[in-house]
Design an enzyme around this catalytic site. Structure first.
Site, PDB file in Angstrom:
ATOM      1  CB  CYS B 293      69.058  12.633  33.657  1.00  0.00           C
ATOM      2  SG  CYS B 293      69.275  14.460  32.804  1.00  0.00           S
ATOM      3  CB  CYS B 446      55.304   6.348  42.594  1.00  0.00           C
ATOM      4  SG  CYS B 446      56.263   6.895  43.801  1.00  0.00           S
TER       5      CYS B 446
END
Lengths: 152, 488
Positions: B293, B446
């Site tokens: 998640c 990132c």
């Protein structure tokens, strides 16, 4: 305590005890045949459990049918079943209760270290909540016809 | 109309008849009609869930219906249907004792409890007995996060007498979008502390046990032992397999749920005759294939729904009512607002719950899931392929202008960014690398460094000479260089 009672013929008691001692440390099982509350015959049946015969017994449907047939042949009715509790008291377990049939008499013989001990009889309460202990009696003349007695 | 042969022990319920008539076109219909005509039979033929008891065998002519079409087996007037007992018994195993514990009655209700649970008590399916079963029950919730929040809150409200919670995390701002056990003032506190406060305020009558440990193969059996039902609210594969295996080994039902992005799943595993998680997924997916998640995101309201399904199943198991989610795998799609249900079967070859199990005690689940313990971080940065945030800042300050390529998604780029960076999401790199000069120095980044490492490998493979991966991603940049930007 149930007000029901079961009377075992002298040899019936012996057959059940001997069967329990022979199969020790595994459980033995068999059918009780007779009339009313008198057991005239104990019919030994194979224990076909796949869950470990030290702790379980199973009379499969084909043997159940055989027991019903045998009862008819002996001129009696199927009154119930017996089994042994190796190294455990002669009291019904939760597992016995979960798998019990109404009406039938369940005779349990405790076998400790290969020697038979207490023997008791139990009946399922109609609402399936508990087993009630019946009174187990030993009759002298419970064999109407000794020729029909089947030993194990 | 067909004839049903009744065995000796059931004849008292059929006026002593050994054969009775019933109507129906299938075995199921026939039995339903039979129990309508002779109502005393029902309790002996069917269990509380309305399923045929395991020791009741039904034969059509001479075939066991288990080998035909079970209760859907068609019957016509010329068939003979027989009910034939299996007779079984034995001594109690530890497992039986535990199983029979589930659904024990416990203490009578106090007057305060009668008031609190009155909406339960007036339903005949629950009643005083059902509420006393809840009061006597013990449920262990693994995790006090997205799933654990609604599970714990509803089970506490419903009156589960002992509620255990295992968690070792602290509350973070990023939890608050879904983990409703915790509030804004709780940020930074241990999750168990805020859970205890919230649950105690909700229902002071119940006992809340907290375990601030990481669940492991060493402690799982001992932790699960006193509980009746385990509710799995974990977010990773090693713990999920650990919970499953411990539940199977201890014979305790596992009310399972999982969530990812907009999709949720739920089932009940590890009951005596039902399948377990490994019957469905014998092997875990390769590490990294299924994002967590934290990486993939999750719709905040989703764990509410899935957690409530888990709590519902726990309550049903305790009270022994309804049709449990055993052998059924529920899949919920929040975007389409649809539920699907897959049938699950117990796999006889299952390594943990099959007939010849090979897993008989807990194993190393990190290793099983292909996760090797993190190697100690190398002190030195590999200057050929990596750059740190501090080094990048120093070079920018000196006037160097390497091209900074952000390979995250546009929605992440909206949250925070390194000044002067341009966005080429990882998935677009193979078709857009032509926009970059292979001789130029390029810094890729990132969120944390994983995706950009892949982008760097790709660029080198197509001939780029100088590609540096920003170590630790933008999170490290914010920590060390620019704390003014938000983290996610």
């Amino acid at each position: 305590m149930s007000d029901r009672r079961l009377t075992l013929g002298a040899r019936v008691d012996e057959v059940i005890r001997r069967h329990g001692e022979e199969t020790y440390p595994h459980e033995c099982c068999g059918a009780l045949v007779g009339r009313g509350d008198g057991v005239t015959d104990a019919v030994a049946l194979p224990n076909t459990t796949e869950e470990g015969p030290r702790r379980r017994f199973l009379v499969r449907p084909s043997d159940y049918r055989l027991a019903e047939q045998r009862a008819t042949e002996l001129g009696g009715e199927l009154l119930g079943f017996y089994h042994s509790h190796p190294d455990h008291p002669a009291k019904p377990s939760q597992y016995d209760l979960d798998h019990a049939w109404p009406t039938f008499a369940y005779v349990i013989v405790a076998v400790a270290a290969g020697a038979s001990q207490a023997m008791t009889v139990w009946f399922l309460k109609d609402d399936r909540s508990i087993f009630e202990e019946g009174s187990l009696q030993h009759g002298e003349n419970s064999h109407p016809d000794p020729a029909q007695t089947v030993h194990g | 109309m067909a004839k049903i042969l009744i065995p000796t022990p059931l004849r008292p319920y059929t006026d002593k008849q050994d054969a009775v008539d019933a109507s129906g076109t299938t075995v199921g219909e026939l039995l339903a009609d039979l129990t309508r005509r002779h109502s005393g039979l029902k309790a002996h033929l069917f269990n509380d869930q309305g399923k045929l008891r395991s020791f009741v065998n039904v034969y059509v002519n001479d075939e066991d219906i288990r080998y035909l079409q079970k209760e859907q087996t068609p019957v016509n007037a010329s068939d003979t249907v027989s009910i034939i007992p299996s007779v079984a018994g034995g001594v109690d195993t530890v497992e039986d004792v535990r199983r029979s514990d589930l659904g024990r009655l416990g203490e009578p209700l106090t007057n305060d409890e009668v008031k609190r649970y009155s909406r339960h008590l007036i339903m005949p399916e629950v009643g005083v007995d059902g509420q006393r079963k809840l009061k006597a029950s013990k449920v262990l919730c693994i995790g006090a996060g997205g799933l654990g929040s609604p599970v714990a809150m509803y089970l506490a409200a419903a009156g589960v007498g002992t509620l255990g919670i295992v968690d070792f995390d602290t509350v973070d701002f990023s939890n608050l979008q879904r983990q409703i056990l915790h509030g804004t003032p709780d940020v930074g506190r241990p999750k168990l502390a805020s859970a205890k406060d919230k649950l105690h305020a909700l229902n002071p009558e119940i006992d809340i046990q907290t375990y601030e440990v990481a669940l492991s193969s060493q402690n799982a059996m001992q932790l699960f032992e006193p509980y009746d039902v385990i509710v799995d609210g974990t977010d990773n594969f090693p713990t999920r397999y650990l919970v499953n295996d411990a539940c199977v080994l201890l014979g305790k039902p596992n009310a399972y749920g999982s969530i990812f992005r907009f999709e949720g799943q739920a089932s009940v595993f590890a009951t005596k005759d039902g399948p377990c998680y490994r019957c469905l997924y014998p092997e875990p997916p390769p590490p990294g294939l299924v994002p967590s998640c934290a990486e993939g995101g999750v719709l905040g309201v989703l764990p509410g729904l899935i957690g409530v399904i888990q709590a519902t199943e726990a309550v049903k198991l305790i009270m022994g009512i309804g049709e449990p989610l055993i052998g059924r795998f529920l899949i919920y799609d929040a975007l389409r607002m649809r539920f699907r249900e897959l049938k699950l079967r117990k796999d006889p070859d299952c390594p943990v719950c099959g007939t010849h199990p090979t897993v008989t005690k807990l194993i190393d689940y990190e290793q099983f899931c292909g996760i090797t313990p993190a190697a100690p971080e190398p002190a030195a940065v590999n200057h050929a392929t990596e750059i740190t945030s501090v080094e990048l800042k120093q070079r920018l300050d000196r006037g160097d202008r390497p091209r900074i390529v952000d390979v995250r998604e546009p929605n992440e780029y909206q949250i925070n960014r390194i000044p002067g960076s341009e966005l080429i999401p990882l998935g677009d790199v193979p078709k857009r690398y032509g926009e970059l000069n292979p001789d130029e120095e390029i810094v890729v980044h990132c969120k944390m460094g994983g995706r950009s490492a892949k982008a760097a490998d790709f660029l080198r493979s197509v001939g780029f000479k100088r590609v540096l991966n920003l170590k630790g991603g933008i999170l490290d940049w914010i920590d060390k260089v620019d704390p003014s930007q938000p983290k996610y």
